[in-house]
Design a protein around this motif. Structure first.
Motif, short mmCIF file in Angstrom:
data_model
loop_
_atom_site.label_atom_id
_atom_site.label_comp_id
_atom_site.label_asym_id
_atom_site.label_seq_id
_atom_site.Cartn_x
_atom_site.Cartn_y
_atom_site.Cartn_z
N HIS A 56 32.35 -8.13 -55.98
CA HIS A 56 31.10 -8.29 -56.73
C HIS A 56 30.15 -9.26 -56.03
N ALA A 57 30.70 -10.35 -55.48
CA ALA A 57 29.88 -11.32 -54.76
C ALA A 57 29.25 -10.69 -53.52
N LEU A 58 30.04 -9.93 -52.78
CA LEU A 58 29.51 -9.27 -51.58
C LEU A 58 28.47 -8.22 -51.95
N GLY A 59 28.74 -7.44 -53.00
CA GLY A 59 27.77 -6.44 -53.44
C GLY A 59 26.46 -7.06 -53.89
N THR A 60 26.55 -8.17 -54.62
CA THR A 60 25.35 -8.86 -55.06
C THR A 60 24.55 -9.40 -53.88
N ALA A 61 25.26 -9.92 -52.88
CA ALA A 61 24.58 -10.42 -51.68
C ALA A 61 23.87 -9.30 -50.94
N LEU A 62 24.48 -8.11 -50.88
CA LEU A 62 23.84 -6.98 -50.21
C LEU A 62 22.60 -6.52 -50.96
N VAL A 63 22.67 -6.51 -52.30
CA VAL A 63 21.52 -6.09 -53.10
C VAL A 63 20.37 -7.08 -52.94
N ARG A 64 20.70 -8.38 -52.98
CA ARG A 64 19.64 -9.40 -52.85
C ARG A 64 19.20 -9.59 -51.41
#
Length: 238
Positions: free
Chosen positions: A54-62
């Motif tokens: 989730h942290a990596l996915g959020t970083a990719l989105v932002r």
């Protein structure tokens, strides 16, 4: 017809989704895996992957990496490697103590900075107009500075308490009960901090007429002479 999104619903989703992904979903996954006779260290590792992904996915989105997201991934990787070498699931349990410890140290480390953590947290709630008034209140009102520093100590200290209790539980309690106890403990500490923060914020506003967080909301009915100021600018002029 375009759907109008209510700010309250958006804020609720912004709080509930990370809470479910980082606390509830890993907990449920761990006990599902244990019910299928998956080894303790493997169940802990697989359940810990959820917040890391989730942290990596959020970083990719932002399209930017936040310090907390990086911390979650690094701690998972380090604890997984050490647990694989030692064969002990308790090493993975200590990851849950490392995250609040690092967060608490970071929050407390902002105390000698130009603005403490609580001030920057409030910036996310104030908006452009409230931010300008808060900046002036910070420069001119020692009570405003003191209240935000005290809240920074409260939040940082709560994280350090969570870390200490998590480390104690990881080293002494049965492995299979530590995850659920740790989640209950973290939520209880978080709830207590929220209650204390709300009470202190309301008390400060009632005493000084300005909010610690959120936008400024002048009350026209209390603008008469002798009434307490309702904005940071009014308080500074007074």
């Amino acid at each position: 017809m375009e759907t109008v999104r209510e700010p309250g619903a958006h804020r609720l989703r912004a709080v509930c989704v990370p809470l479910a992904v980082n606390l509830l979903l890993p907990l449920a996954l761990y006990y599902v895996l244990r019910a299928r006779d998956v080894a303790q260290w493997q169940a802990l590792l697989l359940s810990g992957v959820v917040p890391a992904v989730h942290a990596l996915g959020t970083a990719l989105v932002r399209r930017r990496i936040e310090v907390f997201d990086l911390l979650v991934v690094v701690l998972l990787a380090v604890s997984a490697g050490m647990s694989a070498i030692s064969g002990s699931p308790r090493v993975l349990l200590l990851k849950d103590a490392g995250i609040p410890a690092a967060l608490g140290l970071w929050i407390l480390g902002t105390l000698p900075a130009a603005r403490p953590f609580a001030f920057h947290f409030g910036d996310r709630l104030r908006g452009p107009d409230g931010a300008a008034a808060a900046d002036r209140a910070w420069r001119e009102l020692p009570e405003f500075r003191g209240a935000l520093r005290h809240l920074t100590v409260l939040w940082g200290g709560a994280q350090m308490l969570d870390a200490a209790l998590s480390a104690l539980a990881a080293c002494t309690l049965p492995v299979d009960v530590v995850p659920v106890i740790g989640r209950i403990q973290s939520l209880a500490i978080l709830g207590a901090v929220v209650v204390l923060t709300v009470r202190r914020s309301r008390a400060f506003r009632g005493r000084h007429g300005i909010p610690l967080f959120g936008p400024q909301t002048p009350d026209a009915s209390r603008d008469a002479a002798g009434a307490p100021p309702r904005t940071a600018d009014d308080a500074v002029r007074a």
